[in-house]
Design a protein around this motif. Structure first.
Motif, PDB file in Angstrom:
ATOM      1  N   ALA A 183      46.567  35.997  29.356  1.00 47.05           N
ATOM      2  CA  ALA A 183      46.954  37.361  29.718  1.00 47.05           C
ATOM      3  C   ALA A 183      45.786  38.115  30.346  1.00 47.05           C
ATOM      4  O   ALA A 183      45.949  38.832  31.351  1.00 47.05           O
ATOM      5  N   ASP A 184      44.598  37.957  29.775  1.00 47.20           N
ATOM      6  CA  ASP A 184      43.419  38.617  30.324  1.00 47.20           C
ATOM      7  C   ASP A 184      43.118  38.115  31.736  1.00 47.20           C
ATOM      8  O   ASP A 184      42.735  38.894  32.623  1.00 47.20           O
ATOM      9  N   GLU A 185      43.304  36.819  31.935  1.00 48.31           N
ATOM     10  CA  GLU A 185      43.059  36.242  33.266  1.00 48.31           C
ATOM     11  C   GLU A 185      44.056  36.800  34.286  1.00 48.31           C
ATOM     12  O   GLU A 185      43.691  37.126  35.423  1.00 48.31           O
ATOM     13  N   LEU A 186      45.327  36.930  33.888  1.00 47.37           N
ATOM     14  CA  LEU A 186      46.336  37.495  34.778  1.00 47.37           C
ATOM     15  C   LEU A 186      46.011  38.947  35.130  1.00 47.37           C
ATOM     16  O   LEU A 186      46.168  39.369  36.286  1.00 47.37           O
ATOM     17  N   THR A 187      45.562  39.706  34.138  1.00 41.08           N
ATOM     18  CA  THR A 187      45.208  41.105  34.384  1.00 41.08           C
ATOM     19  C   THR A 187      44.095  41.201  35.414  1.00 41.08           C
ATOM     20  O   THR A 187      44.164  42.007  36.365  1.00 41.08           O
ATOM     21  N   ARG A 188      43.068  40.376  35.257  1.00 38.67           N
ATOM     22  CA  ARG A 188      41.969  40.401  36.226  1.00 38.67           C
ATOM     23  C   ARG A 188      42.471  40.031  37.622  1.00 38.67           C
ATOM     24  O   ARG A 188      42.031  40.605  38.625  1.00 38.67           O
ATOM     25  N   THR A 189      43.395  39.080  37.687  1.00 42.81           N
ATOM     26  CA  THR A 189      43.916  38.627  38.985  1.00 42.81           C
ATOM     27  C   THR A 189      44.625  39.753  39.719  1.00 42.81           C
ATOM     28  O   THR A 189      44.384  39.983  40.912  1.00 42.81           O
ATOM     29  N   VAL A 190      45.520  40.466  39.042  1.00 44.16           N
ATOM     30  CA  VAL A 190      46.298  41.506  39.732  1.00 44.16           C
ATOM     31  C   VAL A 190      45.471  42.768  39.960  1.00 44.16           C
ATOM     32  O   VAL A 190      45.763  43.541  40.882  1.00 44.16           O
ATOM     33  N   GLN A 191      44.430  42.975  39.169  1.00 44.53           N
ATOM     34  CA  GLN A 191      43.618  44.183  39.353  1.00 44.53           C
ATOM     35  C   GLN A 191      42.804  44.154  40.633  1.00 44.53           C
ATOM     36  O   GLN A 191      42.314  45.205  41.064  1.00 44.53           O
ATOM     37  N   TRP A 192      42.658  42.984  41.259  1.00 42.91           N
ATOM     38  CA  TRP A 192      42.006  42.952  42.574  1.00 42.91           C
ATOM     39  C   TRP A 192      42.874  43.633  43.619  1.00 42.91           C
ATOM     40  O   TRP A 192      42.380  44.041  44.674  1.00 42.91           O
ATOM     41  N   ALA A 193      44.181  43.757  43.331  1.00 42.36           N
ATOM     42  CA  ALA A 193      45.083  44.476  44.234  1.00 42.36           C
ATOM     43  C   ALA A 193      45.366  45.890  43.738  1.00 42.36           C
ATOM     44  O   ALA A 193      45.529  46.808  44.537  1.00 42.36           O
ATOM     45  N   ASN A 194      45.459  46.046  42.415  1.00 41.50           N
ATOM     46  CA  ASN A 194      45.714  47.368  41.848  1.00 41.50           C
ATOM     47  C   ASN A 194      44.949  47.495  40.535  1.00 41.50           C
ATOM     48  O   ASN A 194      45.419  47.035  39.492  1.00 41.50           O
ATOM     49  N   PRO A 195      43.770  48.114  40.565  1.00 43.38           N
ATOM     50  CA  PRO A 195      42.948  48.194  39.357  1.00 43.38           C
ATOM     51  C   PRO A 195      43.553  49.058  38.260  1.00 43.38           C
ATOM     52  O   PRO A 195      43.084  49.028  37.121  1.00 43.38           O
ATOM     53  N   ARG A 223      43.575  46.484  48.788  1.00 41.11           N
ATOM     54  CA  ARG A 223      42.991  45.540  47.834  1.00 41.11           C
ATOM     55  C   ARG A 223      41.476  45.700  47.831  1.00 41.11           C
ATOM     56  O   ARG A 223      40.893  46.289  48.742  1.00 41.11           O
ATOM     57  N   HIS A 224      40.865  45.160  46.819  1.00 37.39           N
ATOM     58  CA  HIS A 224      39.406  45.124  46.734  1.00 37.39           C
ATOM     59  C   HIS A 224      38.871  44.226  47.847  1.00 37.39           C
ATOM     60  O   HIS A 224      39.501  43.220  48.202  1.00 37.39           O
ATOM     61  N   PRO A 225      37.709  44.536  48.406  1.00 33.66           N
ATOM     62  CA  PRO A 225      37.149  43.689  49.477  1.00 33.66           C
ATOM     63  C   PRO A 225      36.970  42.232  49.074  1.00 33.66           C
ATOM     64  O   PRO A 225      36.991  41.342  49.933  1.00 33.66           O
ATOM     65  N   ASP A 226      36.777  41.976  47.786  1.00 33.43           N
ATOM     66  CA  ASP A 226      36.568  40.602  47.316  1.00 33.43           C
ATOM     67  C   ASP A 226      37.856  39.929  46.861  1.00 33.43           C
ATOM     68  O   ASP A 226      37.810  38.825  46.303  1.00 33.43           O
ATOM     69  N   ALA A 227      39.003  40.580  47.061  1.00 34.08           N
ATOM     70  CA  ALA A 227      40.257  40.071  46.494  1.00 34.08           C
ATOM     71  C   ALA A 227      40.568  38.647  46.949  1.00 34.08           C
ATOM     72  O   ALA A 227      40.884  37.773  46.130  1.00 34.08           O
ATOM     73  N   PHE A 228      40.491  38.390  48.251  1.00 35.85           N
ATOM     74  CA  PHE A 228      40.846  37.060  48.742  1.00 35.85           C
ATOM     75  C   PHE A 228      39.936  35.987  48.139  1.00 35.85           C
ATOM     76  O   PHE A 228      40.397  34.911  47.749  1.00 35.85           O
ATOM     77  N   ALA A 229      38.654  36.281  48.054  1.00 36.55           N
ATOM     78  CA  ALA A 229      37.719  35.305  47.482  1.00 36.55           C
ATOM     79  C   ALA A 229      38.039  35.051  46.015  1.00 36.55           C
ATOM     80  O   ALA A 229      38.003  33.904  45.546  1.00 36.55           O
ATOM     81  N   ARG A 230      38.362  36.104  45.274  1.00 35.46           N
ATOM     82  CA  ARG A 230      38.685  35.947  43.854  1.00 35.46           C
ATOM     83  C   ARG A 230      40.000  35.201  43.674  1.00 35.46           C
ATOM     84  O   ARG A 230      40.144  34.389  42.754  1.00 35.46           O
ATOM     85  N   TRP A 231      40.960  35.465  44.531  1.00 38.91           N
ATOM     86  CA  TRP A 231      42.234  34.734  44.438  1.00 38.91           C
ATOM     87  C   TRP A 231      42.053  33.270  44.824  1.00 38.91           C
ATOM     88  O   TRP A 231      42.715  32.402  44.264  1.00 38.91           O
ATOM     89  N   ASP A 232      41.163  33.006  45.783  1.00 37.67           N
ATOM     90  CA  ASP A 232      40.846  31.614  46.110  1.00 37.67           C
ATOM     91  C   ASP A 232      40.271  30.894  44.891  1.00 37.67           C
ATOM     92  O   ASP A 232      40.613  29.745  44.598  1.00 37.67           O
ATOM     93  N   GLU A 233      39.378  31.577  44.173  1.00 40.35           N
ATOM     94  CA  GLU A 233      38.789  30.980  42.966  1.00 40.35           C
ATOM     95  C   GLU A 233      39.853  30.744  41.901  1.00 40.35           C
ATOM     96  O   GLU A 233      39.873  29.695  41.240  1.00 40.35           O
TER      97      GLU A 233
END
Length: 247
Positions: free
Chosen positions: A18-30, A185-195
């Motif tokens: 759940a924590d991992e999912l929260t971090r994932t979507v917060q790159w688009a909506n914190p 989105r956050h400027p790093d969103a694509f990189a974080r989603w790639d990870e």
């Protein structure tokens, strides 16, 4: 050491997810509502979803354009060692029509009449409806279309998406929406989603290896590795043909 498949361990594993999912979507909506792991009373199951289940507002130019609703039902796998998804869905709606999705990504681990991982499109197209009506009882899932008064729609079709192991992850959906609709989105969103996508695929690869260890052994030997069975108890694991053949 493998965790004991008790409720406490399942709850912790799901809470980490759940924590991992929260971090994932917060790159688009914190500011989105965090995901939580919620136990199902009387069952060794945990639901991972937002609480309250308001969905994730995705913005374009500061305006709420898309609503994404995500849910996972989790349990331990058949070996009682790893967190497994029993069912999941990613529902994408226009913000102005939240009750009517545009399309849906869904997974059902125990599905037997439809693809385990599948995709629904909510749309209307006369030629597709015509085909669905004409197919009638000739298709496995088409029998209900012959019932009086039933009007098939495109959303009734289940488009397969790679089965149990190779289905899309949340990062795929977010990246697609960002690419196609220009989400804020956050400027790093694509990189974080790639990870995140890489982590997902490594986990799924590990699961696929457990489904078919002999193919994994042959592939590793072809690369020059030495692979030998050293298990002290029980027979060498075989192939889970049901998983490989499942749609």
């Amino acid at each position: 050491m493998a965790p004991d498949p008790g409720t406490d361990d399942l709850q912790q594993a799901a809470a980490d997810f759940a924590d991992e999912l929260t971090r994932t979507v917060q790159w688009a909506n914190p500011e989105c509502v965090p995901f939580r792991a919620m136990g199902v009373e009387g069952r060794d199951r945990v639901v991972v979803a937002q609480s309250p289940d308001t969905g994730i507002d995705l913005l374009v130019g500061g305006e709420k354009l898309i609503l994404l609703k995500v849910r996972f039902d989790c349990a331990f796998d058949h070996e009682g060692r790893f967190l497994a998804v029993e069912r999941s869905h990613f529902h994408v709606s226009a913000a102005v029509s939240k009750k009517h999705p545009l399309f849906r990504f869904e997974y059902e681990r125990s599905a037997n009449r439809t693809p385990s991982a599948h995709f629904h499109i909510h749309a209307h197209r006369d030629s597709m409806t015509y085909l669905m009506v004409k197919s009638g009882s000739a298709s496995r899932t088409g029998r209900k279309r012959t019932e009086p008064g039933y009007l098939p729609t495109i959303q009734d079709l289940h488009f397969p998406l790679g089965g149990h192991r190779f289905r899309p992850c949340l990062e795929d959906v977010l990246t697609m929406l960002a690419d196609e609709f220009g989400l804020d989105r956050h400027p790093d969103a694509f990189a974080r989603w790639d990870e995140g996508r890489a982590r997902w695929r490594k986990r799924q690869l590990g699961s696929a290896v457990r489904d078919d260890p002999q193919t994994a052994v042959r592939s590793l030997r072809a690369l020059g590795y030495t692979v030998d069975w050293t298990g002290m108890a029980g027979a060498e694991p075989g192939t889970r043909e049901d998983r490989l053949r499942s749609l």
